[in-house]
Design a protein around this motif. Structure first.
Motif, PDB file in Angstrom:
ATOM      1  N   ILE A   1      96.368   6.993 -29.625  1.00 29.53           N
ATOM      2  CA  ILE A   1      96.240   6.067 -28.489  1.00 29.53           C
ATOM      3  C   ILE A   1      95.455   4.815 -28.879  1.00 29.53           C
ATOM      4  N   GLN A   2      94.261   5.029 -29.479  1.00 26.82           N
ATOM      5  CA  GLN A   2      93.385   3.884 -29.805  1.00 26.82           C
ATOM      6  C   GLN A   2      92.419   4.334 -30.898  1.00 26.82           C
ATOM      7  N   TYR A   3      92.679   3.907 -32.123  1.00 29.99           N
ATOM      8  CA  TYR A   3      91.913   4.416 -33.276  1.00 29.99           C
ATOM      9  C   TYR A   3      90.458   3.970 -33.248  1.00 29.99           C
ATOM     10  N   LYS A   4      90.160   2.788 -32.635  1.00 36.13           N
ATOM     11  CA  LYS A   4      88.784   2.297 -32.624  1.00 36.13           C
ATOM     12  C   LYS A   4      87.866   3.209 -31.814  1.00 36.13           C
ATOM     13  N   ILE A   5      88.336   3.642 -30.636  1.00 40.38           N
ATOM     14  CA  ILE A   5      87.509   4.535 -29.807  1.00 40.38           C
ATOM     15  C   ILE A   5      87.403   5.899 -30.486  1.00 40.38           C
ATOM     16  N   ALA A   6      88.486   6.351 -31.120  1.00 39.22           N
ATOM     17  CA  ALA A   6      88.453   7.616 -31.851  1.00 39.22           C
ATOM     18  C   ALA A   6      87.404   7.561 -32.959  1.00 39.22           C
ATOM     19  N   PHE A   7      87.249   6.396 -33.579  1.00 41.33           N
ATOM     20  CA  PHE A   7      86.266   6.223 -34.648  1.00 41.33           C
ATOM     21  C   PHE A   7      84.840   6.367 -34.103  1.00 41.33           C
ATOM     22  N   VAL A   8      84.613   5.890 -32.875  1.00 40.62           N
ATOM     23  CA  VAL A   8      83.302   6.036 -32.233  1.00 40.62           C
ATOM     24  C   VAL A   8      82.973   7.514 -32.042  1.00 40.62           C
ATOM     25  N   VAL A   9      83.979   8.293 -31.611  1.00 35.04           N
ATOM     26  CA  VAL A   9      83.790   9.733 -31.396  1.00 35.04           C
ATOM     27  C   VAL A   9      83.459  10.431 -32.722  1.00 35.04           C
ATOM     28  N   VAL A  10      84.171  10.043 -33.777  1.00 34.71           N
ATOM     29  CA  VAL A  10      83.937  10.649 -35.098  1.00 34.71           C
ATOM     30  C   VAL A  10      82.518  10.383 -35.572  1.00 34.71           C
ATOM     31  N   LEU A  11      82.014   9.191 -35.334  1.00 35.98           N
ATOM     32  CA  LEU A  11      80.655   8.836 -35.742  1.00 35.98           C
ATOM     33  C   LEU A  11      79.601   9.705 -35.065  1.00 35.98           C
ATOM     34  N   LEU A  12      79.885  10.132 -33.835  1.00 27.66           N
ATOM     35  CA  LEU A  12      78.923  10.941 -33.079  1.00 27.66           C
ATOM     36  C   LEU A  12      79.070  12.441 -33.348  1.00 27.66           C
ATOM     37  N   THR A  13      80.125  12.825 -34.058  1.00 25.95           N
ATOM     38  CA  THR A  13      80.384  14.249 -34.304  1.00 25.95           C
ATOM     39  C   THR A  13      79.265  14.958 -35.064  1.00 25.95           C
ATOM     40  N   PRO A  14      78.670  14.351 -36.111  1.00 23.80           N
ATOM     41  CA  PRO A  14      77.594  15.052 -36.838  1.00 23.80           C
ATOM     42  C   PRO A  14      76.445  15.511 -35.953  1.00 23.80           C
ATOM     43  N   LEU A  15      76.234  14.798 -34.827  1.00 26.17           N
ATOM     44  CA  LEU A  15      75.182  15.206 -33.894  1.00 26.17           C
ATOM     45  C   LEU A  15      75.459  16.609 -33.353  1.00 26.17           C
ATOM     46  N   SER A  16      76.731  16.910 -33.067  1.00 27.45           N
ATOM     47  CA  SER A  16      77.114  18.244 -32.583  1.00 27.45           C
ATOM     48  C   SER A  16      76.876  19.295 -33.642  1.00 27.45           C
ATOM     49  N   PHE A  17      77.236  18.984 -34.891  1.00 29.62           N
ATOM     50  CA  PHE A  17      77.029  19.943 -35.981  1.00 29.62           C
ATOM     51  C   PHE A  17      75.547  20.210 -36.225  1.00 29.62           C
ATOM     52  N   PHE A  18      74.730  19.185 -36.088  1.00 27.31           N
ATOM     53  CA  PHE A  18      73.288  19.350 -36.285  1.00 27.31           C
ATOM     54  C   PHE A  18      72.711  20.303 -35.245  1.00 27.31           C
ATOM     55  N   VAL A  19      73.104  20.112 -33.988  1.00 25.39           N
ATOM     56  CA  VAL A  19      72.614  20.974 -32.906  1.00 25.39           C
ATOM     57  C   VAL A  19      73.063  22.415 -33.133  1.00 25.39           C
ATOM     58  N   ALA A  20      74.354  22.602 -33.468  1.00 26.81           N
ATOM     59  CA  ALA A  20      74.884  23.954 -33.687  1.00 26.81           C
ATOM     60  C   ALA A  20      74.201  24.627 -34.874  1.00 26.81           C
ATOM     61  N   SER A  21      73.979  23.880 -35.960  1.00 29.21           N
ATOM     62  CA  SER A  21      73.345  24.438 -37.158  1.00 29.21           C
ATOM     63  C   SER A  21      71.906  24.860 -36.875  1.00 29.21           C
ATOM     64  N   PHE A  22      71.173  24.035 -36.146  1.00 28.37           N
ATOM     65  CA  PHE A  22      69.773  24.337 -35.829  1.00 28.37           C
ATOM     66  C   PHE A  22      69.672  25.627 -35.016  1.00 28.37           C
ATOM     67  N   ILE A  23      70.528  25.745 -34.016  1.00 28.72           N
ATOM     68  CA  ILE A  23      70.485  26.917 -33.138  1.00 28.72           C
ATOM     69  C   ILE A  23      70.884  28.183 -33.888  1.00 28.72           C
ATOM     70  N   SER A  24      71.983  28.118 -34.662  1.00 24.78           N
ATOM     71  CA  SER A  24      72.492  29.316 -35.346  1.00 24.78           C
ATOM     72  C   SER A  24      71.522  29.807 -36.406  1.00 24.78           C
ATOM     73  N   LYS A  25      70.861  28.874 -37.105  1.00 26.05           N
ATOM     74  CA  LYS A  25      69.925  29.254 -38.164  1.00 26.05           C
ATOM     75  C   LYS A  25      68.785  30.091 -37.607  1.00 26.05           C
ATOM     76  N   HIS A  26      68.217  29.668 -36.482  1.00 21.68           N
ATOM     77  CA  HIS A  26      67.085  30.381 -35.901  1.00 21.68           C
ATOM     78  C   HIS A  26      67.519  31.636 -35.154  1.00 21.68           C
ATOM     79  N   THR A  27      68.729  31.606 -34.602  1.00 23.32           N
ATOM     80  CA  THR A  27      69.198  32.752 -33.822  1.00 23.32           C
ATOM     81  C   THR A  27      69.470  33.954 -34.706  1.00 23.32           C
ATOM     82  N   TYR A  28      70.052  33.756 -35.897  1.00 24.02           N
ATOM     83  CA  TYR A  28      70.438  34.870 -36.760  1.00 24.02           C
ATOM     84  C   TYR A  28      69.256  35.762 -37.100  1.00 24.02           C
ATOM     85  N   HIS A  29      68.151  35.149 -37.522  1.00 27.15           N
ATOM     86  CA  HIS A  29      66.989  35.940 -37.928  1.00 27.15           C
ATOM     87  C   HIS A  29      66.444  36.765 -36.767  1.00 27.15           C
ATOM     88  N   GLN A  30      66.436  36.154 -35.579  1.00 30.02           N
ATOM     89  CA  GLN A  30      65.931  36.876 -34.414  1.00 30.02           C
ATOM     90  C   GLN A  30      66.875  38.013 -34.016  1.00 30.02           C
TER      91      GLN A  30
END
Length: 579
Positions: A161-190
């Motif tokens: 539809i519009q590659y420029k807006i899609a590029f904005v979404v891609v730039l923000l994606t690492p934020l989701s991975f950071f949150v998921a990684s932080f939570i999973s790392k601490h949850t496993y040990h507990q």
């Protein structure tokens, strides 16, 4: 995921591998479900463009789009259901195999493994840990596949539809991975610690419930409650920390959702004002922004469950991968057992630093009745364990009719023995099934004959359903009656060698006299080992061996040992001394 988790996951995937066809169906269903779901925002956006502006409502095209929209939603729902069905089936089959492997392992490990692990903890692993794996897999496969495909598919649709807006979404994606990684790392040990403490708690509960009479007799109730409270508090503290980290999933991912949605909304609105994006396309983009971030929420939640499942899987694999008994695959399967036993210079200890049996020698002729006596801890029961190969000797040799017992299959060896222990063991089933446990093709006549020989027939006939009476787990018969049934079980199989380890300890004196007569008949022509504390029951034995600290210190018949005036004489007189 760390290295240890990856290893556990690979092991788990080996159990999924035989059912990979279901995995393929899940993948295809997830793909088609997501594709038709992602068509919905485009169709809605197109419909919106057909109603923008006064007098610009294109009803024919709108109705056409609504038809496509209904079909797309219906097809998506069908594949969503099929994906859930296949995921549930895959999980059930995998977990069933895993539970069978873990339970089957109990029959393959040395007896030492069972003796040195809390039974409640092992039960907890078979039941609760595998249930935890089931929950993690079921939620994981149904949401992980659809989530990943949704993320990829949404990006592709947005790029279309519009590659420029899609590029904005891609730039923000690492934020989701950071949150998921932080939570999973601490949850496993507990979660891992929580599973271990839960197993410890189950073991303690099983121990307390199984010995409730002793606890009440010694007034141990308050101390038992305090110990339970201590373990329970540790479980609470660990569970609280685990729940805290897992509870970060929802607000953390919602925050990322809000950032992505706001970025798409602002940039999309500017594009719409500038004429590079239609209102309908903006609507589609906002829907995709929601759909793009939603899988991160679900995957983060799945990751929490998955961490718990991996922690439980780690405990299960510690059982499955335990060292088996030494293989006896190519050993003798048939022996013509007469009952002659030679024990030459054997040594054994449960703990290497604490010697128990050292340089033990004994010759038992065919048909001899050998009584074993001695103080508690002298090695009587250990000697029986070595004869049956419940434990293997450290050095030396045990031969039956000239054949080393390590040259026979364990099953073949144990078929030569009939064993009645002080602790009677019966399972929940009919009296007939319990007596016929060692001879499953036994007829009713054979079982009745064995029960009569064991003096159990009279009390069995008085029960409501006779030999069809079901014995409950708590026991609807007395401890002495249970012992009679165990004796009848041996009477039925008539093995060439008998082991009677305090076999009449729970039977009244009058019945014991009858049982002793039955035993004399049963022992005629058979090699017999009798472990007894009541010396009056072994006076008729051919040979009495007196053990102390793992050695034979005296040997002879009853009269000879009394005349020696040694350890046996003192032990015998202490039981019958007149006060």
């Amino acid at each position: 995921m760390n290295q240890k988790q990856i290893i556990v996951l690979k092991k788990l995937l080996q159990y999924i591998k035989p059912y990979k066809i279901h995995l393929i169906f899940i993948s295809i269903s997830a793909l088609l479900s997501v594709v038709f779901t992602l068509l919905t925002p485009i169709l809605i956006g197109n419909a919106i463009d057909y109603v923008i502006g006064p007098g610009n409502v294109d009803f024919p095209n709108i109705f056409k789009i609504l038809t496509y929209l209904a079909a797309s939603i219906a097809i998506s729902a069908i594949f969503q259901w099929f994906m859930s069905y296949e995921s549930s089936k895959l999980t059930s089959l995998t977990v069933s195999d895993l539970r069978s492997s873990a339970f089957g392992k109990f029959n393959q490990v040395p007896l030492k493994f069972i003796d040195t692990n809390s039974h409640g903890n092992l039960i907890n692993s078979i039941v609760n840990d595998i249930d935890q794996i089931s929950d993690g897999l079921l939620q994981g496969f149904s949401q992980l596949f659809s989530g990943v495909i949704t993320i990829i598919g949404t990006l592709l649709f947005m790029l279309f539809i519009q590659y420029k807006i899609a590029f904005v979404v891609v730039l923000l994606t690492p934020l989701s991975f950071f949150v998921a990684s932080f939570i999973s790392k601490h949850t496993y040990h507990q979660m891992k610690e929580q599973a271990e403490i839960r197993g410890e708690l189950s073991g303690y509960i099983e121990e307390i419930i199984g010995n409730e009479k002793t606890i009440k007799a010694f007034g141990y109730e308050k101390r038992a409650i305090n110990t339970f409270s201590t373990i329970n508090q540790r479980l609470y503290d660990c569970g609280w920390r685990a729940q805290f980290y897992s509870s970060l999933t929802n607000p953390g991912t919602r925050f990322v959702n809000g950032v992505v949605y706001a970025a798409v909304g602002i940039y999309g609105a500017i594009s719409a004002v500038n004429g590079t994006l239609s209102v309908g396309q903006l609507s589609s983009f906002l829907s995709y922004a929601n759909q793009y971030t939603k899988p991160f929420n679900e995957i983060s939640g799945v990751f929490t469950e998955f961490q718990s499942a991996l922690a439980s899987a780690s405990r299960i694999f510690s059982i499955i991968e335990s060292e088996n008994e030494i293989s006896d695959e190519n050993l003798l399967t048939e022996v013509n057992c007469e009952g002659e036993i030679d024990i030459n210079h054997i040594s054994f200890s449960y703990v290497p630093e604490v010697p128990l049996i050292e340089d033990f020698n004994l010759h038992v002729a065919t048909g001899q009745r050998v009584a074993i006596v001695g103080p508690t801890g002298c090695g009587k029961t250990t000697f029986i364990n070595l004869l049956m190969r419940f434990y293997d000797i450290t050095s030396g040799q045990i031969k039956i009719d000239g054949i080393d017992i390590r040259d026979m299959k364990r099953k073949t060896l144990r078929e030569q023995f009939g064993m009645v222990l002080q602790e009677s063991w019966l399972f929940q089933g009919s009296i007939f099934e319990n007596i016929a446990y060692g001879k499953q093709d036994a007829t009713l006549e054979e079982v009745v004959e064995a029960a009569k020989s064991a003096h159990a027939h009279s009390f069995i006939k008085r029960l409501p359903n006779g030999y069809d009476t079901i014995i409950t787990e708590d026991g609807n018969i007395s401890q002495g009656q249970k012992q009679l049934l165990c004796i009848a079980r041996i009477m039925l199989t008539k093995p060439p060698i008998l082991i009677l380890d305090e076999a009449t300890s729970n039977i009244d004196t009058r019945t014991e006299v009858k049982i002793q007569k039955a035993f004399l008949e049963l022992m005629r022509g058979r090699t017999s080992f009798i472990v007894a504390h009541r010396l009056s029951t072994i006076k008729e034995s051919d040979v009495i061996i007196v053990m102390d600290k793992g050695h034979i210190i005296e040997q002879g018949n009853h009269v000879e040992l009394l005349e020696k005036g040694g350890f046996y004489s003192n032990l015998y007189n202490s039981q019958f001394a007149v006060t």
